[in-house]
Design an enzyme around this catalytic site. Structure first.
Site, mmCIF file in Angstrom:
data_model
loop_
_atom_site.group_PDB
_atom_site.id
_atom_site.type_symbol
_atom_site.label_atom_id
_atom_site.label_comp_id
_atom_site.label_asym_id
_atom_site.label_seq_id
_atom_site.Cartn_x
_atom_site.Cartn_y
_atom_site.Cartn_z
ATOM 1 N N ASP A 15 39.073 27.171 -2.798
ATOM 2 C CA ASP A 15 40.381 27.410 -3.416
ATOM 3 C C ASP A 15 41.398 26.595 -2.622
ATOM 4 O OD1 ASP A 15 42.434 28.729 -5.003
ATOM 5 O OD2 ASP A 15 42.888 29.957 -3.248
ATOM 6 N N SER A 16 42.626 26.562 -3.123
ATOM 7 C CA SER A 16 43.689 25.878 -2.394
ATOM 8 C C SER A 16 44.061 26.630 -1.113
ATOM 9 C CB SER A 16 44.926 25.781 -3.288
ATOM 10 O OG SER A 16 45.318 27.082 -3.688
ATOM 11 N N CYS A 78 39.454 28.845 -8.181
ATOM 12 C CA CYS A 78 40.855 28.476 -8.332
ATOM 13 C C CYS A 78 41.065 28.042 -9.781
ATOM 14 C CB CYS A 78 41.169 27.313 -7.380
ATOM 15 S SG CYS A 78 42.844 26.674 -7.505
ATOM 16 N N GLU A 157 50.061 33.806 0.544
ATOM 17 C CA GLU A 157 49.406 32.987 1.568
ATOM 18 C C GLU A 157 49.902 33.369 2.966
ATOM 19 O OE1 GLU A 157 46.480 30.102 2.199
ATOM 20 O OE2 GLU A 157 47.042 31.004 0.308
ATOM 21 N N CYS A 189 45.466 33.634 -11.565
ATOM 22 C CA CYS A 189 45.441 32.862 -10.323
ATOM 23 C C CYS A 189 44.715 33.744 -9.315
ATOM 24 C CB CYS A 189 46.865 32.571 -9.858
ATOM 25 S SG CYS A 189 46.986 31.974 -8.157
ATOM 26 N N HIS A 191 44.948 34.138 -6.275
ATOM 27 C CA HIS A 191 45.763 34.789 -5.244
ATOM 28 C C HIS A 191 46.267 36.174 -5.708
ATOM 29 C CE1 HIS A 191 45.954 30.852 -3.301
ATOM 30 N NE2 HIS A 191 46.542 31.412 -2.270
HETATM 31 N N1 DGL Z 1 44.607 30.248 -6.304
HETATM 32 C C1 DGL Z 1 44.954 29.202 -7.212
HETATM 33 C C2 DGL Z 1 44.590 29.578 -8.651
HETATM 34 O O1 DGL Z 1 43.705 30.353 -8.883
HETATM 35 C C3 DGL Z 1 46.321 28.605 -7.187
HETATM 36 C C4 DGL Z 1 47.157 28.552 -5.976
HETATM 37 C C5 DGL Z 1 47.964 27.286 -5.810
HETATM 38 O O2 DGL Z 1 48.940 27.038 -6.522
HETATM 39 O O3 DGL Z 1 47.564 26.530 -4.950
HETATM 40 O O4 DGL Z 1 45.199 29.090 -9.560
#
Ligand code: DGL
Length: 270
Positions: A15-16, A78, A157, A189, A191
């Site tokens: 993931d990011s 992600c 984050e 998302c 997160h």
């Molecule tokens: N966790 C990422 C997702 O599922 C996105 C987070 C980011 O913008 O980096 O979309």
């Protein structure tokens, strides 16, 4: 990945940032015998505001790194990266099972009683072709209210899961959706499941909240089973890589796993 993958090889997940840990959580629960190698690109987060080309390049770098660590399958945990990168990754590594994510628009459209679904996702996801296709295929008969949740990923984050700041942000997003008649919220998302308890508190018990992580874990299980790659006994430690130190990663690993079963390492990609 070498030509012959083995059941004992690890599963790579990325993931990011820390968001994909919500998927790790679901995988560890469903498949406790699998060894995982996680990569959170914490040095380059957020992806949600970056161009599709940039995200594709980052996703390819991370996938290459995970395959070099001997991973037998890759989970793109992600939504934002899956949209531009999945077809590219699958074309580059056709022999590797690669699982992606997308906002759970279909289950959301099936669950709603009011015919109104709220989708919380990054701007990148909401603007993607993959999302537009999902909407046409599965949501033409319902009304979808979207929000790009500006700033939410950054707060999560930082480890803010229940601070006044994040509560104020979510109160500016969720109640307006409910006022429009939304009864189902899609967490688009990875997160956002970190703040699901807070969203639940704001939205109340009547609202359906959909976190797709358990479905992704089941899809991983299916693909590994089909290829005889399901591990029967974990060998070695889980490894959590991040491209920039982040205390949340360590806290999470400690909460989910026992000491000695994992290590946290920092690794930069370029
Ligand atoms: N966790 C990422 C997702 O599922 C996105 C987070 C980011 O913008 O980096 O979309």
């Amino acid at each position: 990945m070498s030509a012959a993958a083995h059941a004992s090889d690890p599963v790579g997940i990325f993931d990011s940032g820390i968001g994909g840990l919500s998927v790790v959580d679901a995988i560890v629960r469903l498949l406790p015998e699998e060894r995982l190698i996680y990569f959170g690109d914490t040095a380059r987060i957020p992806y949600g505001t970056k161009s599709p080309d940039t995200i594709r390049e980052y996703a390819a770098q991370i996938t290459r790194f995970l395959l070099e660590q001997g991973c037998k399958a890759i989970v793109v945990a992600c939504n934002t990266a899956s949209a531009p990168a999945l077809p590219y990754l699958r074309a580059q590594w056709p022999e590797v099972p690669i699982i992606g994510m997308e906002p759970a628009v279909k289950p959301g459209a099936q669950a709603t009683q009011t015919g109104k679904v709220g989708v919380l996702a990054t701007r990148g996801t909401l603007q993607s072709e993959r999302y537009a296709t999902l909407m046409t295929r599965f949501a033409s008969h319902v009304q979808v209210v979207e929000n790009p949740c500006i700033g939410l990923v950054e707060l999560i984050e930082q480890g803010q899961f229940d601070s006044p700041e994040i509560e104020a942000l979510l109160r500016s997003i969720v109640p307006p959706m409910l006022q429009q008649g939304v009864d189902t919220l899609v967490l688009g998302c990875t997160h956002y499941p970190f703040v699901e308890p807070l969203i639940r508190r704001i939205a109340g018990d009547q609202v359906t909240i959909i976190n797709p992580a358990p479905a992704v874990a089941r899809q991983l299980e299916r693909l590994l089973r089909e290829r005889n790659l399901l591990s029967s006994a974990i060998q070695g430690k889980h490894v959590f890589y991040a491209s920039k130190p982040t205390p949340v990663l360590e806290t999470f690993a400690r909460g989910l796993l026992s000491d000695g079963t994992y290590s946290v390492q920092y690794h930069t990609l370029s």
